[in-house]
Scaffold this motif. Sequence first.
Motif, PDB file in Angstrom:
ATOM      1  N   LEU A 190      -4.933  -5.415  -3.629  1.00  0.00           N
ATOM      2  CA  LEU A 190      -4.992  -3.961  -3.776  1.00  0.00           C
ATOM      3  C   LEU A 190      -5.471  -3.665  -5.187  1.00  0.00           C
ATOM      4  O   LEU A 190      -4.957  -4.230  -6.154  1.00  0.00           O
ATOM      5  N   GLU A 216       0.824  -1.208   0.000  1.00  0.00           N
ATOM      6  CA  GLU A 216       0.000   0.000   0.000  1.00  0.00           C
ATOM      7  C   GLU A 216       0.858   1.258   0.000  1.00  0.00           C
ATOM      8  O   GLU A 216       0.486   2.279  -0.607  1.00  0.00           O
ATOM      9  N   THR A 253      -8.435  -1.698  -0.691  1.00  0.00           N
ATOM     10  CA  THR A 253      -7.901  -2.977  -0.230  1.00  0.00           C
ATOM     11  C   THR A 253      -9.054  -3.936   0.013  1.00  0.00           C
ATOM     12  O   THR A 253     -10.007  -3.605   0.716  1.00  0.00           O
TER      13      THR A 253
END
Length: 441
Positions: free
Chosen positions: A354, A324, A336
């Motif tokens: 993601l 991230e 997410t």
Amino acid sequence: MHDIRAIRETPDAFDAGLARRGLPPRAAEVLELDQRLRTALTAAQNAQAQINALSRDIGQAMGNLKRIPEDAHDPVQEEHRRELLEKIDALQVDVAAAKLDLPDQEQAAEAARAALDDILATIPNLPADDVPDGADEAGNVELRRWGTPVAMSFAPRDHVDIGTPLGLDFETAGLLSGTRFSVLRGQIARLERALGQFMLDLQTGTHGYTEVNVPVLARDKALYGTGQLPKFKEDLFHTTDGFWLIPTAEVYLTNLINDRIVDTESLPLRLTALTACFRSEAGASGRDTRGMIRQHQFNKVEMVSITTPEHSNEEHERMTECAEAVLKALELPFRTLLLCTGDMGFSARKTYDLEVWLPGQQTYREISSCSNCGDFQARRMNARTRAREKQTRFVHTLNGSGLAVGRTLVAVLENYQQADGSVAVPAVLQPYMGGLTRLSA
């Protein structure tokens, strides 16, 4: 690979885990082969034990025979000598018969073991308890979002229309290599290189991963260890001399501990590599044929962690945050997801995806998967850990993209596109671009 002892002890739990993945029960089939193997092994062991016992008896009889003088004229000794010779002959006949049977019993055991290994090798990992049930991607659960998609004053274009004037060339790649390949030239090639370098620097310098430079060719054993073989060989490229082109650096990074015992004090091992990756996309026919989203060859920064069972869940959260962090640094909006049981990969017991926002498609698209495989891969690789003099146990392995470079390039092109057709360079990439702040035709 699955723990056969756990299947013996809790076959219903094993089948329940498969059912959560939408698969039929397999415990009965596995246990039948397991029993066949155990029976064959017992028969082979008994035959070998019989041979050993008979051989000991022969040795004892031979020893007794040697204690009788060959020129003895005592009738009792001569009778004893005859008895010993007859016993030795009989024992040797029994040994020969047992030795004839032993290869068949060993072959039966080997065949049963191969059949059991074959079935276990194609059964996916069981999902963790906190993974949501679901048949496909519709069952995935969104956990969080970061960033807000930019409201553009013009109709956003996709990366193909943006990139073509900047040096993204599918036509030449198609002529030379076929579909699902691309050629990058000039500034856009440098931007792709900058992305990979930035990701490596972030994962090594900030997040403590050790950079590893690995080959892109691997043998069967490596791909078996991480779960690509035998089930997914159609998704791989195979060379004429027996190598496989790696679909991800996970194959090599994880197999660095293949058939090894790692000191617990040295864990966790955190490894990363930037490599070319190769996928035949056999299971994705007709999907994402336009552009760079799904290509046969692409670059990716991979992260792998090797840790103890007690720390694998914590390591999974950390790895996901490391992935991230790349998107946050690039200021790319993303979300997410926790994948459901029907959308996880073969070796995973829990996966976070993601998905980055793509204005050209007006949707979020996958850019990283971070998976905790538990001891599933470690069992296939026989990768264990030991603390001091304690008994060994299997490690836990984790892998994640940090990130897929090509898809990140797509996201940068689309999110940083300007009305005049140029593309702004994200601030964190400008030092890698020699201070260049904008890509223009």
